[in-house]
Structure formats: C-alpha cells, structure tokens
Design a protein around this motif. Structure first.
Motif, PDB file in Angstrom:
ATOM      1  N   ASP A  33       0.848  -1.188   0.000  1.00  0.00           N
ATOM      2  CA  ASP A  33       0.000   0.000   0.000  1.00  0.00           C
ATOM      3  C   ASP A  33       0.887   1.244   0.000  1.00  0.00           C
ATOM      4  O   ASP A  33       1.909   1.282   0.697  1.00  0.00           O
ATOM      5  CB  ASP A  33      -0.926   0.021   1.220  1.00  0.00           C
ATOM      6  N   GLY A  35       0.148   4.120   1.174  1.00  0.00           N
ATOM      7  CA  GLY A  35      -0.128   5.004   2.302  1.00  0.00           C
ATOM      8  C   GLY A  35       0.773   4.774   3.501  1.00  0.00           C
ATOM      9  O   GLY A  35       1.561   3.821   3.555  1.00  0.00           O
ATOM     10  N   LYS A  36       0.602   5.668   4.492  1.00  0.00           N
ATOM     11  CA  LYS A  36       1.384   5.569   5.729  1.00  0.00           C
ATOM     12  C   LYS A  36       0.777   4.556   6.687  1.00  0.00           C
ATOM     13  O   LYS A  36       1.427   4.082   7.609  1.00  0.00           O
ATOM     14  CB  LYS A  36       1.433   6.927   6.428  1.00  0.00           C
ATOM     15  N   LYS A  37      -0.524   4.263   6.503  1.00  0.00           N
ATOM     16  CA  LYS A  37      -1.180   3.288   7.383  1.00  0.00           C
ATOM     17  C   LYS A  37      -2.215   2.509   6.599  1.00  0.00           C
ATOM     18  O   LYS A  37      -2.700   2.965   5.552  1.00  0.00           O
ATOM     19  CB  LYS A  37      -1.815   3.974   8.594  1.00  0.00           C
ATOM     20  N   ARG A  40      -7.057   3.252   5.524  1.00  0.00           N
ATOM     21  CA  ARG A  40      -7.289   4.692   5.695  1.00  0.00           C
ATOM     22  C   ARG A  40      -8.736   5.099   5.438  1.00  0.00           C
ATOM     23  O   ARG A  40      -9.290   5.929   6.145  1.00  0.00           O
ATOM     24  CB  ARG A  40      -6.348   5.481   4.770  1.00  0.00           C
ATOM     25  N   LYS A 126       3.186  -4.081   3.849  1.00  0.00           N
ATOM     26  CA  LYS A 126       4.306  -3.221   3.466  1.00  0.00           C
ATOM     27  C   LYS A 126       3.759  -1.872   2.998  1.00  0.00           C
ATOM     28  O   LYS A 126       3.236  -1.761   1.890  1.00  0.00           O
ATOM     29  CB  LYS A 126       5.142  -3.899   2.383  1.00  0.00           C
ATOM     30  N   LEU A 127       3.884  -0.866   3.866  1.00  0.00           N
ATOM     31  CA  LEU A 127       3.339   0.459   3.583  1.00  0.00           C
ATOM     32  C   LEU A 127       4.352   1.326   2.844  1.00  0.00           C
ATOM     33  O   LEU A 127       5.520   0.959   2.718  1.00  0.00           O
ATOM     34  CB  LEU A 127       2.916   1.121   4.895  1.00  0.00           C
ATOM     35  N   ARG A 128       3.869   2.469   2.364  1.00  0.00           N
ATOM     36  CA  ARG A 128       4.688   3.407   1.574  1.00  0.00           C
ATOM     37  C   ARG A 128       5.323   2.719   0.371  1.00  0.00           C
ATOM     38  O   ARG A 128       6.426   3.066  -0.054  1.00  0.00           O
ATOM     39  CB  ARG A 128       5.778   4.048   2.445  1.00  0.00           C
ATOM     40  N   ASN A 129       4.627   1.743  -0.178  1.00  0.00           N
ATOM     41  CA  ASN A 129       5.078   1.054  -1.387  1.00  0.00           C
ATOM     42  C   ASN A 129       4.211   1.489  -2.559  1.00  0.00           C
ATOM     43  O   ASN A 129       3.068   1.049  -2.702  1.00  0.00           O
ATOM     44  CB  ASN A 129       4.985  -0.468  -1.209  1.00  0.00           C
ATOM     45  N   GLU A 130       4.738   2.362  -3.379  1.00  0.00           N
ATOM     46  CA  GLU A 130       3.998   2.828  -4.556  1.00  0.00           C
ATOM     47  C   GLU A 130       4.309   1.913  -5.723  1.00  0.00           C
ATOM     48  O   GLU A 130       5.475   1.708  -6.085  1.00  0.00           O
ATOM     49  CB  GLU A 130       4.402   4.265  -4.901  1.00  0.00           C
ATOM     50  N   GLN A 147      10.026   0.738  -3.444  1.00  0.00           N
ATOM     51  CA  GLN A 147      10.815   0.164  -2.352  1.00  0.00           C
ATOM     52  C   GLN A 147      11.554  -1.120  -2.746  1.00  0.00           C
ATOM     53  O   GLN A 147      12.663  -1.369  -2.304  1.00  0.00           O
ATOM     54  CB  GLN A 147       9.900  -0.164  -1.155  1.00  0.00           C
TER      55      GLN A 147
END
Length: 394
Positions: A33, A35-37, A40, A126-130, A147
């Motif tokens: 995702d 996002g940070k969390k 959302r 796994k967050l902050r994965n664009e 990432q």
C-alpha cells in the motif's frame, strides 16, 4: 527481490480480508500500500465509526452491469459471518435504521481487528510502497514498487477506485486491468452530494444544515426514503447520496417533501378549522419555515389565507410539494464521493474466485470492480465477501 505466494495491492477492506483468508490457508502473503497506514478509508467511514455491514445485504442492494455477479460471494460469506468475526474480537457496535451496524467507539477498532487477523495469519503489510509496474512472467507476476520488487504466483488488485484521492484513490487498478486486456466500465462518482445551478444555490442560500424527511425519485424511477440535507453548495443527506448512484448529468430528481401526508386533504382540513390562517403559517407546521418562506417569496406558492385558495391553487400546491423537481448542476465529484461507480467489468472475472478470465493468477476485488453498493454498509459487506472468496482461491 522478495517472493510470496500472494501479493495484494491495496490495504483497504477487501485487501486485508483477502490477505487474512489466504494467510490462514498457509499462503505467504504480502500486502502493498502506498499510504502511511492500512485501512485509511475505513478510518474515516461512517463519521469515524464505520458502518461496517448491513444485517441484510442481497444483490438488490448493488449496482452492477451483471446484477447476478455478487450473489455467489454474498451467499458464501454473509453479514452474519462478518458480525461473528468482529464479535469474537469483542467489537462493541450498535444498529441504526435499515439494519446498519456501526462501531460504538471508533473505526480504528475495526481496522485493529483486520490487522490482528492479518498478523495471526502471518501476512506481511508493506506500507509506503507505490506500485511502479506489474509484469507477467513464468511463475506469475512481478510487481515493482519504489521500495522493492515482489514476485508472486497470484496477484490481487484491491487498490480501490477514484474516490478520495487524498486517501489513495487512483486509477492504478483500472490501468492494470487494461494492461492485461480487461474491459473497464466507465467510472463516475457515486454516493455523492449534488451541487446546484447558481440560481438555485442563491435561492436556497441560508438553508445550510436544514434536513427534511423525503421520498426522492430518480428519472429512471428508483426511489429512496430518507433525509435530504441542504448544504452551502447544494443537496446532500442519505436520500441524495443514494439517488446520486442512479443519476446522470442533465437529469432532474423529483422529491416528495411530504411523503406521510396527503396535502390536498390537509389543506381542506385547514380551510375548515383555521380558514383565516395564511398558507405560509399552515405549511410551517409540516416543513421548515425558512424553506417555506423562500417558496412564498419566489411566488412558487401563493401568499394568502387558506380559505381564499382556489381548487386550481390547491392542486398546484399539492403537486409542487409532493413532486418538487430540481435539476442538479452536477456532483461534488470524487473528492467527497463515498464510492466509484463502474470499474473492472465483472464479465471479465469469475464470480466465484474473482480471477481474471484472460490472465490466470490475476484477481480484482473490492471497489476497483464494477460493483457499487447502496449507502448503509453494503460496500463494506461486498469487500468482506469478495475478499474471502478471493482469499480462498489464490
């Protein structure tokens, strides 16, 4: 490069449900995702209390080009099944009108349950994965993010629709579908407030915050009986959000402002009991006074005592208030919409597994598909149901 049996793009309701289900089957699962969390949109849903399901969810509560598509997953994982899950975790919830269930405290409680289930099932989130690219290769699919690279046998797209771009709404899922040759039904904002044309906006300026219990009808004949709410920009409230899913640009909506009353009978009663009372003062017993004042000032309704009303005027007043017709200028769009109408064509997917018929090992679930529920917990129930159906298949 990291290898998993299943990679799921999107840590929303459908993605997390699918992840836990697949993880419990012994599959190695990663949820990606940007996002940070996680969860959302769940966190802000239902005013922060998340209307997480509805007691009765059937195919009739969904819009889809194939009206039968949702029957399989809803029957295999019902609202009772999800209620059982959250009760096992001790979720405190309450029921409102029309079978809607809400968290007592916060939507965070619901997200915590989903994350706990994923943790117990061994899922890696796994967050902050664009996601930058998706490529089909021999064992399955290679997903490249900002990432890392992720290799998987089964790839699940649970990336949502275009709603609330600040919370991650994007066309990613549609682009992946088109990349693999799947049709996408044109999208539009749904469960969304209407904006009004300038002349109507000026007319009803000052009514913001006033709500009225109404029966709202679309041009296609679909009806919903709930409150409408005047806003600074136009009309909102449950009945308007519901009807927006059935509205097309340029169409009018018809609003019965007095669904519990036969106004002709009521007017005759007033003429008999309070003959010298003004129409305005009589109507303010039934509808907000500021709204009636606007209609009188605009000469939409006559300004005279009820005993001076002609039969023609009585018929006009009856027809006007029972069939108040207004043509929206548009909607507030994806920024405030609760869901996206349209999406990946369900004819391209298996209704049992949600696998793409044209690309083995590729699945689409949740809002990215052409399934849109009514307001009232139906979209979440679809997320839980399709998440489980897919999680059992990957």
């Amino acid at each position: 490069m990291q290898k998993f049996d299943v990679v799921i793009i999107g840590a929303g309701a459908a993605g997390l449900m699918c992840a836990a289900t697949a993880g419990y089957r012994g599959k190695s699962v990663a949820v990606l995702d940007m996002g940070k969390k996680a969860g959302r949109k769940i966190l802000i849903s239902g005013g922060g209390r998340s209307n997480f399901t509805n007691r009765v969810a059937t195919a009739e509560n969904y819009l889809c080009q194939n009206p039968h598509f949702v029957k399989s997953c809803l029957s295999r994982y019902s609202s009772n099944d999800f209620i059982e899950l959250v009760e096992r975790h001790g979720l405190s919830y309450h029921e409102r009108l029309h079978g809607q269930l809400f968290c007592d405290n916060s939507a965070q409680d619901l997200v915590d349950i989903l994350l706990t289930e994923c943790d117990w099932a061994g899922v890696e989130i796994k967050l902050r994965n664009e996601v930058l690219s998706v490529v089909k290769n021999e064992p399955g699919y290679l997903v490249t993010t900002n990432q890392d690279e992720y290799l998987c046998q089964s790839l699940v797209i649970a990336s949502g629709g275009l709603t609330m771009p600040k919370l991650g709404g994007s066309p990613l899922g549609y682009k992946i579908a088109e990349q693999f040759g799947l049709k996408v039904v044109p999208t539009t904002a749904a469960l969304v407030p209407f904006t009004l044309h300038d002349h109507d906006k000026q007319r009803f300026d000052g009514l913001s915050g006033i709500s009225i219990d109404c029966l709202v009808t679309s041009q296609s004949g679909k009806q919903f009986r709930e409150n409408i709410l005047f806003t600074h920009r136009g009309l909102s409230g449950p009945a308007i959000l519901q009807i927006s899913s059935y509205w097309q640009a340029g169409q009018a909506v018809t609003i019965n402002l007095l669904p519990e009353c036969n106004l002709t009978v009521q007017l005759e009663s007033w003429r008999k009991d309070s003959p010298k009372k003004s129409l305005k003062n009589c109507l303010t017993q039934l509808l907000p006074s500021r709204f009636i004042e606007i209609l009188i000032n605009d000469k939409a309704l006559p300004d005279k005592p009820v005993n001076q009303l002609s039969h023609t005027e009585i018929k006009h007043i009856h027809d006007y208030l029972h069939n108040w017709t207004i043509k929206p200028n548009g909607t507030e769009g994806y920024r405030t919409a609760e869901v996206t109408l349209g999406g990946v064509d369900t004819d391209e997917l298996s209704s049992k597994t949600f696998e793409a018929k044209k690309s083995a090992g590729l699945y689409f679930i949740g809002e990215v598909t052409d399934v849109t529920g009514w307001l009232g917990g139906y979209n979440f129930q679809y997320a839980w149901s399709c998440g489980v159906a897919c999680g059992l298949a990957v």
